[in-house]
Design an enzyme around this catalytic site. Structure first.
Site, PDB file in Angstrom:
ATOM      1  N   TYR A   1     -18.472  33.346  -2.264  1.00  0.00           N
ATOM      2  CA  TYR A   1     -18.136  34.001  -3.527  1.00  0.00           C
ATOM      3  C   TYR A   1     -18.014  32.983  -4.660  1.00  0.00           C
ATOM      4  CZ  TYR A   1     -15.562  37.274  -6.591  1.00  0.00           C
ATOM      5  OH  TYR A   1     -15.143  38.085  -7.625  1.00  0.00           O
TER       6      TYR A   1
ATOM      7  N   LYS B   1     -20.342  32.908  -7.988  1.00  0.00           N
ATOM      8  CA  LYS B   1     -19.763  33.080  -9.314  1.00  0.00           C
ATOM      9  C   LYS B   1     -19.991  31.848 -10.187  1.00  0.00           C
ATOM     10  CE  LYS B   1     -18.154  37.271  -9.045  1.00  0.00           C
ATOM     11  NZ  LYS B   1     -18.873  38.339  -9.785  1.00  0.00           N
TER      12      LYS B   1
END
Length: 253
Positions: free
Chosen positions: A154, A158
């Site tokens: 993640y 991001k």
């Protein structure tokens, strides 16, 4: 506050949480909403909320990680609502795990939904923006882009979104298109509730713990994020591009 009328906006991951709040805020400001999600029931409900408040919205079942699904979805938006000139890449999932335990499919899922999805949607929508000499791309990043244990996938996705955003700003600025990113801190959504489950603690306990570490002493709401997105989507933000705004209750980044 019809500052976005009569432009059409695509919001991905609009079935609930941040996506729904963003869609409702853009609709409140006059945009016509194209709502993308794999959860057709969820985006249909979001569309009904918008129409119930006097706005215009249409729901589309779109897999943001699938090239053909994205192409078909954007083409459907142009046909039903007009050319999409605002794009909010919000769709996301979590597959948290420590690095040594993370299956490769969990890495791939996160990259495909978050980063590949933002790339595919931006590539498809920019054609309409270039043709009209105006566009707004807003990508949803996260404070996890700065690193977060248990989120190698993640965090990398991001952070990648921030790099993509800055590159889009450089490539598309000459066509009247801006690209910016909003990076939320801890925000109350169904997704963050799943974090509490993973950690084996109550959600209220997690919220209290997170709030204690935030200078303003509270966690975020979906509406906090929606207001930041609406700023970047507005006509008035045309001299702001390639920026990452941390909406986290304190200095980050």
């Amino acid at each position: 506050m019809d500052t976005l009328r009569p432009r059409t906006a695509i919001v991905t991951g609009a079935a609930r949480g941040l996506g729904r709040a963003i869609a409702l805020e853009l609709a409140r400001r006059g945009a016509q909403l194209a709502l993308f999600d794999l959860d057709l029931d969820g985006v249909t409900e979001t569309a009904q909320l918008i129409r119930g408040s006097g706005g215009e919205a249409a729901a589309f079942a779109v897999d943001v990680s699938d090239e053909q699904s994205v192409r078909d979805g954007v083409a459907g938006v142009a046909e039903r609502l007009g050319p999409p000139l605002i794009l909010v890449n919000n769709a996301g999932v979590l597959r948290d795990d420590l690095l040594f335990k993370m299956p490769v499919e969990n890495w791939d899922t996160i990259m495909n939904v978050h980063l590949r999805g933002a790339f595919l949607l931006s590539r498809e929508a920019q054609q309409h923006m270039v043709d009209h000499g105006w566009g707004r791309i807003v990508n949803i990043s996260s404070t996890s882009a700065l690193g977060n244990a248990g989120q190698a996938n993640y965090s990398a996705a991001k952070a990648g979104i921030q790099g993509l955003t800055k590159t889009l700003a450089l490539e598309l600025g000459r066509f009247g298109i801006t690209a910016n990113a909003v990076a939320p801190g801890f925000t109350v959504t169904d997704m963050t509730r799943s974090v509490a489950e993973r950690l084996g603690i109550g959600f209220d306990e997690l919220v209290a713990r997170e709030a204690a570490a935030v200078p303003v002493r509270r966690v975020g709401t979906p509406e906090d994020i929606a207001h930041a997105v609406a700023f970047f989507a507005d006509e008035a933000s045309g001299f702001v591009s390639g920026q990452v705004l941390y909406v986290a209750g304190g200095p980050r980044g």
